[in-house]
Design a protein around this motif. Structure first.
Motif, PDB file in Angstrom:
ATOM      1  N   UNK A 154      37.935  40.759  39.840  1.00 33.72           N
ATOM      2  CA  UNK A 154      38.366  39.535  39.172  1.00 33.72           C
ATOM      3  C   UNK A 154      38.447  38.394  40.161  1.00 33.72           C
ATOM      4  N   UNK A 183      39.663  46.448  39.806  1.00 37.06           N
ATOM      5  CA  UNK A 183      39.624  45.355  38.830  1.00 37.06           C
ATOM      6  C   UNK A 183      40.064  44.052  39.485  1.00 37.06           C
ATOM      7  N   UNK A 197      42.928  49.788  39.183  1.00 41.28           N
ATOM      8  CA  UNK A 197      43.466  48.449  39.161  1.00 41.28           C
ATOM      9  C   UNK A 197      43.019  47.630  40.343  1.00 41.28           C
ATOM     10  N   UNK A 216      33.133  46.161  34.144  1.00 42.46           N
ATOM     11  CA  UNK A 216      33.253  47.103  33.041  1.00 42.46           C
ATOM     12  C   UNK A 216      32.717  48.470  33.414  1.00 42.46           C
ATOM     13  N   UNK A 218      30.613  40.681  35.429  1.00 43.97           N
ATOM     14  CA  UNK A 218      31.323  41.233  34.280  1.00 43.97           C
ATOM     15  C   UNK A 218      30.819  42.645  33.995  1.00 43.97           C
ATOM     16  N   UNK A 225      32.383  32.393  39.323  1.00 42.82           N
ATOM     17  CA  UNK A 225      32.174  31.483  38.199  1.00 42.82           C
ATOM     18  C   UNK A 225      32.278  30.043  38.642  1.00 42.82           C
TER      19      UNK A 225
END
Lengths: 339, 305, 276
Positions: free
Chosen positions: B293, B289, B286, B230, B226, B300
């Protein structure tokens, strides 16, 4: 007060989970109906559908003679007591009690009068100006009750309201609820997973499994004449024993159900069969004996409630005799066979 | 069996209410974000130079993009951005981890710690940039004074004149402003790790380093990712800091793509070309990102021990 | 949560102490320098200044009319915050609690928009604002600010609403409140701390914004604080004294706001991030 009726209720969630298959329930005006069953049986879903918090995929909900299936909760005129009480933390007890009436546009005098009446009935006068965070568990429970009572609704819905209380408080509140029912002649639909609670409180009890109502009957009838093996095994503690009918000579494949209280321990060889005592739990007024049927550890387990005398020791062989008046027979689908 | 068709009414009504509640925000987003973005993409396919309005606004397809890919200044800007991102993110992550570990252990001065984290984060980027520009000023800067006093330098340097050294105060400023925030993110992740896992590891004989490697690091992975997302996204979009500290200079040696785009648009008034650059910045951001992700998503699920 | 006393704890103190020192020093230095007379600013700096003067602050406010950018920032950041929190709360509640198709794509859209590089929408926004004659006006800044403020508020508020127990709203509905009424009577009062935190974060981001303010204002009349400071020019040399004074003035309000609510802000910033 009004009657509550579920007709053919089905509920399938978008993820495919089926919570209710074909629920039919008829709660008479002024009746105390308990919905009981193992978790996932659909009892909470049924309650929420009655409340309008969930809408069914199929079927109808009727309150009184009104079809309320398409109505949101606020238009159904029912009150609900949640498991966690759901008291508004930022409002005083007085405001919590009066919230429902305020939402329906009642005048301040009416609100004040009914709130005072409920507070008196529930011994809450001293805490009227406190917030829920400052109350004890029992007081919070009573506020939740009061909030429902003040509304004078057509029916009360209870969602496992006693599970957050300690044992002593639970027993006291049970009595409270029974008294409430009598006094208000209220129609109550009550959900619990505790079969003992169901039997003590319910005028009639509906046992649910997998989204279906297995049997609806007064508690004693459920206990004495369970319509399904599942009901027999669910109701009553310690649980009913299930054995192949062959153990007492029945050859048609039927299953025998017999309650621990309906079995007697006798001298080995003089009963229906012999068994080996595995674990013995003395409970003061009775003995709970766990037996192994054919003597080995892998055999069927039998639960028997015996008088405290004579004492039974573990690892001894005893004879068991079944009370012929109290046998339950079920077919291969678990349905009760004619006596 | 009667069908509960009216039962759907409640859900339909809820959906309608939902759309009412959502529409103002949605309208705002469409008007100020989606619509302009679509316009930018459309503009990028045209020649639109406000200095030469007589040329009109002809459709030229992907010519702007082709020009960009062959534009040495653009390539340089891309390189600067990559350099800035790589260095600052690495330093911030490393320092942030050390800080987070330390903050996790220390239990005095919580409030002061929080203040130290929040104030640099809360100040405008241009202010932090100016602070560090001042500290590295050739004459008045305390950095020079300190370095000379300590003996590391013989005489003060003019940092912002040197193409190689101009990056130093810039990166320092970025690190100063955001490392505490990264530490905060990582600290939250650390605090979510069950203490008993460390105890079990210790009983199993693991040293502090091995505990870090086999307990902390894997379980910290979501938080690290994360923080990475950012910080990398922010580093790629860097504008304020550079504008105010170096203006892209000396020359254009510290110019990141956001600043080059800005100059193309509002200085050279080449709206078509600038739009193409904007789109490239957007796509790069993008894509990053999305990569993160996807990586974060799998990360996760993996660490669900 | 307890740390370990003893060796480990003492070792940990070093980086923490370093952090506090490293954070405080530039601040201290900026404050000290802003109080140093002009004549001594460009000479060899001293760690502790010998004389303190308020000249720079005076020049800033009296000659440079620094009140104007402050007013502008307050208006723009304040209005943006008010608008976004109100509109965003409605949107966030629907996303958090109501069932409707398109919820997931909408959430995705909001997340995506929050990742837009500002530079990518500057030119069309410029042309749009110019067409509407909104360049160098308050609405001309508030509108573009929605680009980042709207997704931010919605995102934060969705998390905040989700944390409230759904049973409270259900109880309110059974009690006779419509969804909207339950939202007003039960959800909003309980979410007030979260709303405040969201407002503060939105205000801070808006106050600090630079690119749009630079692009869409023309002169001191409507410039915000960051732009005003960045564009401070002196006649002969860089007016560091005033720049630093302005920086301190620019930072103090947001710093105070943030410090007053630090615990909540830290929670708000990290909650969404860590839970993923």
């Amino acid at each position: 007060m009004a009657s509550v009726r579920l007709e053919g209720i089905r509920k399938t969630y978008p993820n495919g989970h089926v919570a209710a298959r074909d629920l039919n329930l008829d709660v008479a005006d002024g009746e105390f109906m308990v919905l009981v069953g193992p978790s996932g049986c659909g009892k909470s879903t049924a309650l929420r559908i009655i409340a309008g918090l969930e809408s069914p995929t199929g079927g109808r909900v009727l309150i009184g003679s009104r079809d309320v299936t398409g109505l949101p909760p606020q238009e159904r005129d029912i009150a609900m007591v949640f498991q966690s009480y759901a008291l508004y933390p930022h409002m005083t007890v007085r405001q919590n009690l009066g919230f429902g009436l305020r939402m329906r546009g009642a005048g301040p005098e009416v609100i004040a009068e009914r709130v005072t009446k409920a507070a008196e009935a529930l011994v809450l006068e001293s805490v009227l100006d406190r917030k829920p965070g400052q109350l004890s568990g029992g007081q919070r429970q009573r506020v939740a009750l009061g909030r429902a009572m003040v509304r004078e609704p057509q029916a009360f819905l209870f969602d496992e309201p006693l599970s957050n209380l300690d044992a002593k408080l639970r027993v006291e509140t049970r009595a409270e609820l029974a008294r409430l029912h009598r006094r208000l002649a209220a129609t109550i639909v009550y959900v619990t997973h505790d079969q003992e609670e169901a039997l003590t409180l319910g005028g009639r009890v509906a046992v649910l499994r997998d989204g279906l109502v297995e049997q609806v009957a007064p508690p004693m009838e459920l206990y004495r004449r369970p319509a399904m093996a599942f009901v027999g095994g669910f109701v009553g503690s310690p649980a009913m024993n299930f054995l192949p009918g062959g153990v007492i000579g029945r050859q048609d494949g039927a299953t025998l159900g017999v309650r621990p209280h309906d079995i007697r321990l006798v001298a080995p060889g003089s009963g229906d069969m012999d068994a080996r005592a595995d674990v013995v739990e003395p409970r003061g007024s009775e003995l709970l004996v766990y037996l192994r049927l054919d003597g080995s550890k892998e055999g069927e387990e039998l639960r028997v409630v015996a008088p405290p005398e004579p004492m039974v020791s573990a690892d001894t062989t005893v004879g068991v005799r079944f009370d012929r008046e109290r046998l339950h027979w079920f077919d291969k689908d678990g349905r009760r066979l004619a006596d | 069996m009667p069908r509960g068709d009216p039962g759907y009414g409640v859900e339909r009504r809820e959906a309608r209410l939902a759309w009412w509640m959502v529409s103002p925000a949605l309208a705002a987003i469409v008007v100020v974000a989606l619509f302009p973005l679509a316009w930018t993409v459309w503009e990028s396919l045209h020649l639109h130079d406000l200095r030469m309005p007589w040329l009109g606004r002809p459709f030229i397809g992907l010519d702007n993009y082709l020009e960009a890919f062959g534009d040495p200044r653009f390539q340089a800007a891309l390189g600067h951005t990559l350099l800035f991102a790589a260095v600052s993110v690495t330093v911030e992550l490393a320092l942030g981890t050390v800080l987070a570990l330390a903050m996790n252990r220390a239990f005095t001065g919580r409030a002061v710690m929080r203040a130290s984290v929040l104030v640099p984060w809360a100040m405008p980027t241009v202010v932090s940039g100016l602070l560090w520009k001042f500290m590295f000023d050739g004459d008045a800067g305390i950095a020079n004074a300190a370095l000379v006093k300590v003996g590391a330098l013989n005489e003060p340097i003019v940092w912002f004149i040197r193409t190689d050294l101009a990056w130093v105060p810039v990166i320092l400023a970025d690190v100063w402003k955001t490392t505490p925030f990264v530490a905060l993110l990582l600290l939250a992740g650390l605090q979510n790790i069950d203490r008993s896992l460390y105890e079990a590891a210790r009983i199993d004989g693991a040293s502090a380093w091995r505990q870090f490697r086999f307990v902390t690091l894997p379980l910290l992975r979501p938080a690290i990712l994360v923080a990475l997302i950012f910080r990398t996204l922010d580093a790629f979009r860097v504008f304020d800091l550079i504008y105010v500290m170096t203006g892209g200079g000396p020359g254009t040696s510290t110019e990141p793509i956001a600043l080059y785009t800005f100059n193309s648009l509002l200085q050279y008034l080449r709206f078509g070309y600038g739009s193409a650059l904007s789109v490239i910045v957007f796509v790069v951001t993008f894509a990053l990102a999305m990569i993160y992700i996807r990586y974060l998503g799998s990360g996760i699920t993996e660490t669900r021990a | 949560m307890t740390g370990e006393v003893g060796e480990r704890g003492r070792w940990a103190a070093i980086p923490v102490f370093g952090l506090i020192l490293a954070t405080a020093f530039p601040f201290y230095w900026a404050i000290a320098s802003s109080l140093t007379p002009e004549s001594q600013l460009f000479r060899a700096p001293r760690l502790v200044p010998r004389t303190l003067v308020l000249d720079h602050y005076r020049t800033l406010f009296v000659e440079r009319d620094f009140w104007v950018p402050i007013r502008n920032s307050l208006v723009v950041a304040g209005t943006t915050t008010l608008f976004c929190v109100t509109v965003g709360a409605l949107c966030a509640y629907a996303l958090a609690r109501l069932r409707f198709r398109g919820k997931v794509p909408l959430l995705g859209l909001i997340l995506a928009v929050s990742m837009f590089p500002q530079i990518s929408v500057v030119s069309p926004l410029y042309l749009l604002l110019r067409a509407l004659h909104l360049i160098n006006t308050y609405p001309g800044l508030i509108l573009p600010y929605l680009t980042f403020a709207m997704p931010l508020t919605v995102w934060l508020l969705v998390g905040i609403f989700r944390q409230l127990p759904a049973e409270l709203e259900e109880a309110a509905m059974v009690d006779g409140a419509s969804r909207l009424r339950a939202f007003r009577e039960v959800v909003i009062p309980l979410a007030l701390p979260g709303l405040a935190t969201t407002a503060i974060l939105t205000f801070v981001y808006s106050w600090n914004e630079f690119l749009f303010a630079l692009s869409f204002t023309l002169g001191p009349e409507r410039q915000t604080v960051p732009v005003a400071i960045a564009l401070l020019r002196g006649q002969y040399q860089v007016p560091w004294g005033q720049i630093l004074a302005g920086s301190i003035v620019a930072t103090v309000p947001v710093a105070l706001l943030v410090l007053a609510f630090q615990r909540r802000i830290v929670q708000g910033l990290t909650a969404g991030a860590v839970k993923g």
